[in-house]
Design a protein around this motif. Structure first.
Motif: not given
Length: 84
Positions: A14-16, A20-22, A27-29
């Motif tokens: 779950s951490n991986l 992967i999405w966070f 970085l985009a924000i």
């Protein structure tokens, strides 16, 4: 029920998935001012990108940098094409 190794494996997976999405979303924000400078073809893109690194730690500086990215000057070659 879960034994200890199954629980640890589930938590690790779950951490991986979270990372992967966070990480790309974060970085985009974080680099929104730089992305806006790229989108609006600003002359001082390099300076905006460099200033974006420490400015991301301050909401006020980050918002000010968004203002610079939106209202800055266009790259000269692009501006000359519009006048022809």
């Amino acid at each position: 029920m879960f034994d200890t190794t199954e629980w640890a494996h589930t938590l690790q997976q779950s951490n991986l998935t979270f990372l992967i999405w966070f990480v790309p979303l974060f970085l985009a924000i974080y680099f929104v001012p730089t992305l806006l400078a790229v989108a609006f073809n600003r002359r001082h893109l390099g300076k905006i990108a460099l200033a974006n690194i420490p400015a991301g730690f301050s909401v006020i500086a980050w918002c000010a940098l968004i203002g610079v990215a939106i209202s800055g000057k266009l790259i000269e070659s692009t501006r000359s094409k519009h006048h022809e």
